[in-house]
Motif scaffolding. Structure first.
Motif, PDB file in Angstrom:
ATOM      1  N   SER A  55      73.150  11.497  55.494  1.00 39.87           N
ATOM      2  CA  SER A  55      72.103  10.539  55.865  1.00 39.87           C
ATOM      3  C   SER A  55      71.693   9.674  54.673  1.00 39.87           C
ATOM      4  O   SER A  55      71.170   8.581  54.851  1.00 39.87           O
ATOM      5  CB  SER A  55      70.886  11.259  56.434  1.00 39.87           C
ATOM      6  OG  SER A  55      70.171  11.918  55.424  1.00 39.87           O
ATOM      7  N   ASP A  70      73.895   8.512  52.656  1.00 35.95           N
ATOM      8  CA  ASP A  70      75.117   7.743  52.389  1.00 35.95           C
ATOM      9  C   ASP A  70      75.842   8.238  51.138  1.00 35.95           C
ATOM     10  O   ASP A  70      76.381   7.460  50.358  1.00 35.95           O
ATOM     11  CB  ASP A  70      74.801   6.253  52.277  1.00 35.95           C
ATOM     12  CG  ASP A  70      76.047   5.391  52.412  1.00 35.95           C
ATOM     13  OD1 ASP A  70      76.996   5.833  53.089  1.00 35.95           O
ATOM     14  OD2 ASP A  70      76.064   4.295  51.836  1.00 35.95           O
ATOM     15  N   GLY A 121      75.670   6.838  47.145  1.00 33.41           N
ATOM     16  CA  GLY A 121      75.951   5.450  47.477  1.00 33.41           C
ATOM     17  C   GLY A 121      75.635   4.540  46.300  1.00 33.41           C
ATOM     18  O   GLY A 121      74.923   4.917  45.367  1.00 33.41           O
ATOM     19  N   ARG A 173      67.722   7.789  47.627  1.00 35.74           N
ATOM     20  CA  ARG A 173      67.955   8.176  49.025  1.00 35.74           C
ATOM     21  C   ARG A 173      68.210   9.677  49.143  1.00 35.74           C
ATOM     22  O   ARG A 173      67.774  10.309  50.109  1.00 35.74           O
ATOM     23  CB  ARG A 173      69.109   7.371  49.615  1.00 35.74           C
ATOM     24  CG  ARG A 173      68.734   5.937  49.919  1.00 35.74           C
ATOM     25  CD  ARG A 173      69.750   5.252  50.812  1.00 35.74           C
ATOM     26  NE  ARG A 173      71.131   5.432  50.413  1.00 35.74           N
ATOM     27  CZ  ARG A 173      71.796   4.620  49.585  1.00 35.74           C
ATOM     28  NH1 ARG A 173      71.203   3.564  49.072  1.00 35.74           N
ATOM     29  NH2 ARG A 173      73.052   4.856  49.289  1.00 35.74           N
TER      30      ARG A 173
END
Length: 92
Positions: free
Chosen positions: A44, A46, A64, A71
């Motif tokens: 979730s 990435d 990511g 994140r």
């Protein structure tokens, strides 16, 4: 005793710290999470899975490009660790 504990925490924090610009990091989620929960949380955020470890809540991932570490923390990661520091102890 307090000085001993404080110095242990300080040395551990410095040795597990992620170097700036690292492309691959180890992330620790809450220990009570299942392997499925940790992988879903990493996905979730990435992050691409690089490898698993013997501990279901500790993964090695490639975050990511943009704000990947932020994140990961928002998805539930407690710690972001240098993967070489955990490689000898926790790899499959």
């Amino acid at each position: 005793m307090a000085l001993l504990v404080a110095s242990f925490i300080g040395v551990a924090a410095l040795s597990l710290q992620v170097a700036p610009g690292r492309e691959i990091v180890a992330i620790a989620f809450p220990p009570w999470w299942s392997a499925q929960q940790t992988m879903l949380a990493a996905a979730s955020a990435d992050a691409a899975l690089v490898r698993t470890t013997n501990l279901s809540w500790l993964l090695v991932v490639r975050p990511g490009d943009h704000d990947g570490l932020t994140r990961l923390r928002k998805s539930g990661a407690w710690l972001v660790i240098d993967p070489q520091a955990v490689a000898a102890c926790f790899t499959d």
